[in-house]
Design a protein around this motif. Structure first.
Motif, mmCIF file in Angstrom:
data_model
loop_
_atom_site.group_PDB
_atom_site.id
_atom_site.type_symbol
_atom_site.label_atom_id
_atom_site.label_comp_id
_atom_site.label_asym_id
_atom_site.label_seq_id
_atom_site.Cartn_x
_atom_site.Cartn_y
_atom_site.Cartn_z
ATOM 1 N N LEU A 165 -32.338 -45.415 4.291
ATOM 2 C CA LEU A 165 -31.679 -44.959 3.067
ATOM 3 C C LEU A 165 -32.422 -43.823 2.395
ATOM 4 O O LEU A 165 -31.883 -43.186 1.490
ATOM 5 N N GLY A 166 -33.656 -43.578 2.786
ATOM 6 C CA GLY A 166 -34.420 -42.476 2.199
ATOM 7 C C GLY A 166 -34.723 -42.704 0.727
ATOM 8 O O GLY A 166 -35.093 -43.799 0.309
ATOM 9 N N LYS A 167 -34.541 -41.643 -0.063
ATOM 10 C CA LYS A 167 -34.869 -41.697 -1.490
ATOM 11 C C LYS A 167 -33.623 -41.884 -2.353
ATOM 12 O O LYS A 167 -33.606 -41.469 -3.507
ATOM 13 N N MET A 168 -32.589 -42.481 -1.820
ATOM 14 C CA MET A 168 -31.359 -42.687 -2.582
ATOM 15 C C MET A 168 -31.522 -43.808 -3.613
ATOM 16 O O MET A 168 -32.464 -44.594 -3.564
ATOM 17 N N ALA A 173 -32.529 -49.730 -5.946
ATOM 18 C CA ALA A 173 -31.779 -50.899 -6.414
ATOM 19 C C ALA A 173 -32.046 -52.117 -5.537
ATOM 20 O O ALA A 173 -32.241 -53.229 -6.045
ATOM 21 N N LEU A 174 -32.072 -51.927 -4.225
ATOM 22 C CA LEU A 174 -32.341 -53.061 -3.329
ATOM 23 C C LEU A 174 -33.768 -53.579 -3.498
ATOM 24 O O LEU A 174 -34.008 -54.797 -3.459
ATOM 25 N N MET A 246 -43.003 -46.107 -5.044
ATOM 26 C CA MET A 246 -43.181 -46.294 -3.609
ATOM 27 C C MET A 246 -41.922 -45.913 -2.823
ATOM 28 O O MET A 246 -42.016 -45.396 -1.712
ATOM 29 N N VAL A 247 -40.735 -46.182 -3.390
ATOM 30 C CA VAL A 247 -39.497 -45.926 -2.636
ATOM 31 C C VAL A 247 -38.883 -44.571 -2.945
ATOM 32 O O VAL A 247 -37.746 -44.312 -2.559
ATOM 33 N N GLY A 248 -39.615 -43.713 -3.672
ATOM 34 C CA GLY A 248 -39.181 -42.317 -3.747
ATOM 35 C C GLY A 248 -38.533 -41.869 -5.026
ATOM 36 O O GLY A 248 -37.878 -40.821 -5.027
ATOM 37 N N ALA A 249 -38.691 -42.592 -6.138
ATOM 38 C CA ALA A 249 -38.159 -42.099 -7.409
ATOM 39 C C ALA A 249 -39.062 -40.964 -7.887
ATOM 40 O O ALA A 249 -40.221 -41.182 -8.214
ATOM 41 N N ALA A 250 -38.545 -39.743 -7.906
ATOM 42 C CA ALA A 250 -39.351 -38.562 -8.223
ATOM 43 C C ALA A 250 -39.169 -38.163 -9.671
ATOM 44 O O ALA A 250 -38.135 -38.419 -10.288
ATOM 45 N N ASN A 251 -40.190 -37.485 -10.212
ATOM 46 C CA ASN A 251 -40.104 -37.020 -11.597
ATOM 47 C C ASN A 251 -39.464 -35.655 -11.701
ATOM 48 O O ASN A 251 -39.081 -35.229 -12.776
ATOM 49 N N SER A 252 -39.330 -34.946 -10.582
ATOM 50 C CA SER A 252 -38.856 -33.562 -10.625
ATOM 51 C C SER A 252 -37.338 -33.460 -10.566
ATOM 52 O O SER A 252 -36.818 -32.365 -10.388
ATOM 53 N N TYR A 263 -30.147 -38.667 -5.088
ATOM 54 C CA TYR A 263 -31.544 -38.811 -5.468
ATOM 55 C C TYR A 263 -31.612 -39.155 -6.954
ATOM 56 O O TYR A 263 -30.680 -38.861 -7.718
ATOM 57 N N TYR A 264 -32.721 -39.712 -7.387
ATOM 58 C CA TYR A 264 -32.765 -40.238 -8.742
ATOM 59 C C TYR A 264 -34.195 -40.236 -9.259
ATOM 60 O O TYR A 264 -35.159 -40.062 -8.506
#
Length: 370
Positions: A165-168, A173-174, A246-252, A263-264
């Motif tokens: 799922l990548g950074k979706m 949520a999971l 860890m699962v890719g929530a970015a600040n940018s 992305y989120y």
């Protein structure tokens, strides 16, 4: 004349009274410690948020309120920016609301269903005890461990790229659903155990099936406790930062997500990043984000408290009844029964008792049958 037992305790009477007063004081300090810590935390964050320029004198309360209102409105409607005067949390707020909805859709049915099975259907025995012990242990696992698990399972799918799922939003949520699932299961079980067994026995004695007993009597009685535990677990989910990092929530991220496959970013992630930036002005922006997050959490806790009141219980009971009726209607539409299909085809005699199939069986009181 005093009794022998009175004479035995009289020499220590003063000491026992002193110890009693000291113990009551220690209990009072323990009770107030949480309130004092929360008040100091709120005061510190509020003072930091009010330190944003132009900094009017302390006695001009009206101007302070107006500046604070403008500051909160700006950071709630602006996206991330390298300039403190333009930075805000709009993308993080929308991302957190998306996470809240998705976690509720995933964790609540799964957790409540698991709690119902363990408490109402699963036979007592070693397997049930093993499952309950593991669920209780999972509730105490640190959140960063769930983040690593979500990274391996959902974001990377064990290296199988077509399923990754990548950074979706789905990854976050999971992962958060796994984090709060043990809490929802335990809250559901405790609420179901609080329902008196006589309620189940009375319904079963009147001929109701087990599902009817659960749907019409057990669940409405346990609903306030289930909803309270569920809402508190959701409050924990939207306040977590480590699993999302860890699962890719970015600040940018500078735009708000419009679907679960986008992305989120999330509000706690943006607060963490603003607080670690070197410029002092970003500390004030981070303090404003903390106030927004606290307002969201306190609102959810207020809803949980309302659901425990008699009015909240009645509204929750009506809500679950409506949801049950809607689920029954949808199930009849998707999987119609034989009677429903026959009525839809115009056969009005379906379900009406017909004449006896054996003509030799006649009514002995009917003279025409002889």
């Amino acid at each position: 004349m005093s009794r022998p037992s009175d004479r035995m305790y009289r020499p220590r009477q003063v000491r026992r009274r002193v110890f009693g007063v000291l113990f009551a004081g220690l209990c009072l300090v323990a009770t107030l410690s949480g309130v004092v810590i929360l008040a100091v935390l709120l005061g510190s964050v509020l003072a930091k948020a009010l330190s944003y320029p132009p900094n009017p004198p302390w006695y001009e309360v009206g101007q302070h309120v107006r500046e604070f209102s403008r500051f909160m409105t700006r950071i709630a409607t602006s996206t991330n920016s390298p300039e403190p005067s333009e930075a805000g949390f709009k993308a993080g707020i929308v991302g957190s609301l998306w996470l809240l909805v998705l976690v509720a859709l995933i964790a609540i049915p799964t957790g409540v269903g698991a709690g119902l099975y363990l408490e109402e259907y699963a036979p007592p025995g070693r397997i049930r005890r093993i499952i309950q012990t593991n669920i209780a242990n999972l509730a105490g696992v640190p959140s960063i461990v769930y983040g690593i698990l979500g990274l391996v399972v959902f974001s990377r799918a064990f290296g199988f790229d077509p399923l990754a799922l990548g950074k979706m939003l789905w990854s976050g949520a999971l992962t958060l659903s796994l984090l709060v699932l043990p809490i929802v299961v335990i809250a559901t079980q405790e609420s179901l155990r609080a329902v008196p067994p006589s309620l189940r026995q009375a319904a079963l004695a009147l001929g109701a099936t087990r599902w009817q007993v659960i749907r019409d009597h057990v669940l409405p009685s346990a609903l306030p406790g289930i909803l309270t535990g569920t809402i508190l677990s959701l409050s924990r989910a939207i306040g977590e930062t480590a699993p999302l990092l860890m699962v890719g929530a970015a600040n940018s991220i500078l735009y708000t997500p419009s679907s679960p496959s986008d992305y989120y970013t999330a509000l706690p992630v943006e607060i963490y990043n603003f607080a670690t930036l070197p410029r002092e002005e970003f500390r004030t922006v981070a303090a404003g984000g903390i106030l927004i997050l606290l307002a969201l959490l306190l609102s959810m806790n207020a809803v949980a408290i309302f659901l425990r009141t008699p009015t909240g219980r009645r509204l929750a009971g009506r809500g679950i009844s409506q949801i049950s009726r809607m689920g029954w209607a949808v199930s009849q539409t998707v999987f119609p029964s034989h009677r429903t299909r026959a009525l839809a085809n115009g056969d009005s005699q379906v379900g009406v008792p017909g004449p006896p199939s054996n003509p030799s069986i006649t009514n002995p009181g009917d003279p025409h049958s002889k």
